[in-house]
Enzyme design. Structure first.
Site, PDB file in Angstrom:
ATOM      1  N   ARG A  39       0.861  -1.178   0.000  1.00 39.40           N
ATOM      2  CA  ARG A  39       0.000   0.000   0.000  1.00 39.40           C
ATOM      3  C   ARG A  39       0.901   1.232   0.000  1.00 39.40           C
ATOM      4  NH1 ARG A  39      -2.123   0.167   6.336  1.00 39.40           N
ATOM      5  NH2 ARG A  39      -0.600   1.714   6.991  1.00 39.40           N
ATOM      6  N   ASN A  72      -4.888   8.107   4.238  1.00 37.05           N
ATOM      7  CA  ASN A  72      -4.471   7.454   5.474  1.00 37.05           C
ATOM      8  C   ASN A  72      -2.994   7.740   5.684  1.00 37.05           C
ATOM      9  OD1 ASN A  72      -5.289   5.359   7.610  1.00 37.05           O
ATOM     10  ND2 ASN A  72      -3.356   4.534   6.858  1.00 37.05           N
ATOM     11  N   GLU A  73      -2.698   8.434   6.750  1.00 35.06           N
ATOM     12  CA  GLU A  73      -1.304   8.640   7.165  1.00 35.06           C
ATOM     13  C   GLU A  73      -0.382   9.005   5.996  1.00 35.06           C
ATOM     14  OE1 GLU A  73      -0.396   4.961   9.144  1.00 35.06           O
ATOM     15  OE2 GLU A  73      -1.202   5.677  11.042  1.00 35.06           O
ATOM     16  N   GLU A  79      -7.074   6.156  15.653  1.00 34.86           N
ATOM     17  CA  GLU A  79      -6.633   4.755  15.727  1.00 34.86           C
ATOM     18  C   GLU A  79      -5.778   4.540  16.963  1.00 34.86           C
ATOM     19  OE1 GLU A  79      -4.306   3.192  12.513  1.00 34.86           O
ATOM     20  OE2 GLU A  79      -5.596   4.076  10.985  1.00 34.86           O
ATOM     21  N   GLU A  97      -1.709  -7.674   7.449  1.00 31.76           N
ATOM     22  CA  GLU A  97      -1.843  -7.270   8.858  1.00 31.76           C
ATOM     23  C   GLU A  97      -2.671  -8.269   9.662  1.00 31.76           C
ATOM     24  OE1 GLU A  97      -2.973  -3.082   8.844  1.00 31.76           O
ATOM     25  OE2 GLU A  97      -0.862  -2.545   8.683  1.00 31.76           O
ATOM     26  N   HIS A 136      -2.176  -7.994  13.366  1.00 31.89           N
ATOM     27  CA  HIS A 136      -2.446  -6.725  14.058  1.00 31.89           C
ATOM     28  C   HIS A 136      -3.743  -6.876  14.848  1.00 31.89           C
ATOM     29  CE1 HIS A 136       0.531  -3.938  12.124  1.00 31.89           C
ATOM     30  NE2 HIS A 136       0.709  -5.075  11.492  1.00 31.89           N
TER      31      HIS A 136
HETATM   32  C1  GAL Z   1      -1.822   2.313  11.308  1.00 33.95           C
HETATM   33  C2  GAL Z   1      -2.486   2.391   9.940  1.00 33.95           C
HETATM   34  C3  GAL Z   1      -3.513   1.289   9.781  1.00 33.95           C
HETATM   35  C4  GAL Z   1      -2.915  -0.012  10.160  1.00 33.95           C
HETATM   36  C5  GAL Z   1      -2.398   0.056  11.557  1.00 33.95           C
HETATM   37  C6  GAL Z   1      -1.851  -1.266  12.005  1.00 33.95           C
HETATM   38  O1  GAL Z   1      -0.726   3.157  11.432  1.00 33.95           O
HETATM   39  O2  GAL Z   1      -3.120   3.628   9.737  1.00 33.95           O
HETATM   40  O3  GAL Z   1      -3.966   1.267   8.451  1.00 33.95           O
HETATM   41  O4  GAL Z   1      -1.890  -0.318   9.276  1.00 33.95           O
HETATM   42  O5  GAL Z   1      -1.390   1.033  11.623  1.00 33.95           O
HETATM   43  O6  GAL Z   1      -1.523  -1.237  13.345  1.00 33.95           O
END
Ligand code: GAL
Length: 669
Positions: free
Chosen positions: A115, A153-154, A309, A357, A360
């Site tokens: 991504r 996003n970021e 987040e 992920e 995660h």
């Molecule tokens: C963030 C990101 C998310 C996801 C997350 C995983 O920084 O915006 O899309 O990747 O980390 O912990």
């Protein structure tokens, strides 16, 4: 501007997370509806990485599936933070526009398969991103589920390609006007770097030896501005199709994120939104959350912001992901809310079963709802649901840590006198010393025009300093402020040119009453002793006292024996302190405590060690909410009265005992 969001959430704080229903099927969606209700979820961030599904071919959109999810969420009482999917262009985009793929500084062109793979300066990317954002805004601008917009996003990808080079040159023309001015600003007489035409200027690509630091600094500024321009394009397209009370934002990654100048983003978003993943367990996590949260609030000018987040069960250390301990999900969420977040959101609702992920954490883990994590998430949702009345309230601070991206970028450069000049580390240490002392702190930019709201300023790392900022700091001290400046400050101007005649910049020298003549960085394993009993490492400076400045501590070892190490200067109605060396942690904490006491700045109330107290005030009137968080493994008694929103019970004047890891939110009049 969280008012609109709060209103659409029925007066409640936001609670929820990234929701990716496209990864699941109908049976799971049905379970999601039930579990979201159970966990008091009222906001879901949808569509963050959905570009390939929304626009399966260039210019052909498929919104049907998203319509169904938004309608379903709305029917279930869950509002939507609708994202534009532009952080992850689909594979067709790469094939159609290979020139829009990013190129590293070593000339490698990246491709899809992950991504964030795009060049922000490539016209094809910008047009495609704007097109899909506009299409979403046109379709969903009035959708009753949509309470907020989440651009991209970021923003984090950096590129060194030819499109970037063109955009960089345009930015340089804007900033410097003429090529002569660029040559002058960058000092190109050094190493035969004179530019005869604009086309000769390149982004800082891989080269043989150190790059020109002024070019490198301008490139960082340029790239941040380029990302901001990309954000604004999408924001403006969305605003054209949606009501003004649906805030538009992007999620900024904190705390170690340095691609963007977050002050400028803070001015352009309707609500500052941050992603925060603690980088240490226990008290380290609590301090890191405070560090991120105080920065988020400061970037938005003190207004309420939103934790977009956090991980449900994620503490990212350098080489592994540690779990959270029982109680952390609630306490971490409250720690953000205490410092001004009008909610607590997670990445993500349901832990993915496929993709990069899968490990995660999420609110609903692989194990399903019959799990510790989901139970804690649901309990946290119930607790947050009781805090609606704090929405819109404010945190005020009498102390601030000076923070400037230029300084971070400069210390991230090459050719510095020591590898131990660590911007982020020093910024955190200053904030941590205040946090340990129970002092709520903001961050402030050195050119902030309203420093008069603070009594105490700490400048832990301030190498780049404009004349304007130096003069404003001087005047602020003169008017009664207490300033602590640490080594290697004000050594270059905004073109990264050295200050001549002694450091730091003239106006700051006047306030500090010191003139630094020589840097004496220390070897990696070397330490110095000072006359106050502290030790120091990394750095020392040979300085002279001017005006009425006095040495608070002198060096007692090394070539500088007998010379001033820590100084204090009464200047006008204020005082300016200077630390010419890097004190050990105990010495530093003691110095910060001493300077804070001299400034008359202290904690909210006397507290047992390991208990955090932060106050949010109603924007008008006498009501405030005192957040108390016990980060220790033992019960802790705090003398504070009020009405505890978490238990719904009054707390008498004798105070309350917080259980290990426990929390209270006291409404006080
Ligand atoms: C963030 C990101 C998310 C996801 C997350 C995983 O920084 O915006 O899309 O990747 O980390 O912990």
């Amino acid at each position: 501007m969280t008012e609109g969001l709060t209103r659409r959430l029925g007066g409640r704080l936001a609670f929820g997370g990234d929701y990716n229903p496209e990864q699941w099927d109908e049976a799971v969606w049905k379970e999601d509806d039930l579990l979201m209700r159970w966990a008091h979820v009222n906001l879901a961030t949808v569509g963050v990485f959905s570009w390939a599904l929304l626009e399966p071919e260039e210019g052909r959109y498929d919104f049907g599936w998203l319509d169904a999810h938004l309608d379903r969420l709305h029917a279930g009482g869950v509002a939507v933070d609708l994202a534009t999917p532009t952080a992850s262009p689909p594979p067709w985009f790469t094939l159609a526009h290979p020139d829009a793929m990013p190129v590293t500084d070593t000339g490698v062109r990246l491709t899809h398969g992950s991504r964030d793979t795009y060049c922000l300066a490539a016209p094809a990317y910008r047009q495609a991103a704007l097109r899909v954002a506009t299409a979403l805004a046109q379709r969903y601008g009035d959708h009753p589920a949509v309470a907020m917009w989440h651009v991209h996003n970021e923003y984090a990808t950096v590129c060194w390609c030819d499109h970037t080079a063109d955009a960089f040159r345009r930015w340089l023309r804007e900033r410097h006007g003429t090529l002569d001015a660029v040559n002058e600003a960058w000092g190109t007489a050094f190493w035969s770097q004179h530019y005869g035409t604009w086309e000769e200027i390149l982004p800082p690509r891989a080269t043989q030896w150190h790059r020109n630091p002024a070019l490198a600094l301008d490139f960082r500024r340029f790239w941040s501005d380029e990302a901001l321009a990309a954000y604004r394009e999408q924001r403006d397209a969305i605003r054209a199709h949606t009501a003004a009370d649906r805030p538009v934002t992007t999620n900024l990654m904190l705390p170690g994120y340095q691609v963007l100048d977050l002050w400028s983003f803070g001015r352009e978003v309707d609500v500052v939104g941050i992603d925060h993943y603690p980088d240490a367990p226990g008290a380290g996590a609590a301090a890191d959350i405070a560090f991120g949260a105080d920065r988020a609030r400061s970037f938005g000018g003190g207004k309420p912001w939103l934790l977009v987040e956090q991980g449900a069960n994620t503490v990212y250390t350098a080489d592994r992901t540690l779990p959270k301990e029982p109680g952390d999900i609630l306490r971490h969420s409250l720690a953000h809310i205490a410092r001004g977040s009008d909610g607590a959101m997670f990445f993500q609702w349901r832990q993915s079963k496929a993709g990069a992920e899968i490990w995660h954490s999420a609110m609903v883990p692989h194990a399903g709802p019959d799990s510790r994590i989901f139970r804690e998430v649901a309990d946290t949702g119930a607790a947050v649901a009781r805090l609606g009345e704090v929405a819109g309230s404010l945190v005020t601070a009498q102390a601030a840590v000076l923070h400037d991206s230029d300084c971070w970028w400069a210390l991230d450069g090459q050719g510095l006198p020591s590898a131990s000049l660590d911007y982020h580390g020093e910024l955190r240490r200053a904030h941590r010393a205040l946090w340990d002392a129970g002092i709520t702190a903001d961050f402030a930019h050195p050119e902030d025009g309203e420093l008069s709201r603070y009594r105490l300023l700490i400048a832990p790392a301030l190498p780049v300093l404009s004349d304007t900022a130096a003069e404003s700091l001087r005047d602020w001290v003169h008017a009664g402020g207490t300033l602590l400046v640490q080594h290697f400050a004000g050594v270059v101007d905004t073109n990264h040119q050295a200050r001549l005649g002694g450091y730091p910049a003239q106006a700051l020298r006047t306030a500090l009453g010191v003139r630094v003549e020589e840097f004496r960085p220390l070897a990696a394993d070397a330490a110095l002793r000072l006359s106050d009993g502290s030790t120091s490492t990394a750095w020392s400076e040979s300085l002279r006292l001017t005006g009425q400045a006095e040495a608070v501590a002198a060096y007692t070892t090394g070539m500088l024996t007998g010379r001033p190490a820590l100084t204090r200067h009464s200047y006008g109605a204020g005082t300016a302190w200077y630390a010419s060396t890097r004190l050990d942690d105990a010495g530093y904490d003691a110095l910060v405590a001493r300077v804070s006491a001299a400034a008359g700045v202290g904690p909210e109330l006397p507290l047992p060690a390991g208990v955090e107290a932060v106050r949010r005030h109603a924007p008008t009137g006498p009501v405030s909410w005192l957040f108390l968080l016990n980060h220790t493994d033992s019960p802790a008694t705090v003398e504070a009265a009020g009405h505890d929103l978490l238990t719904g019970r009054p707390v008498p004047a004798a105070g309350l005992t917080l259980p290990p890891g426990g929390a209270a939110v006291l409404r006080q009049e």
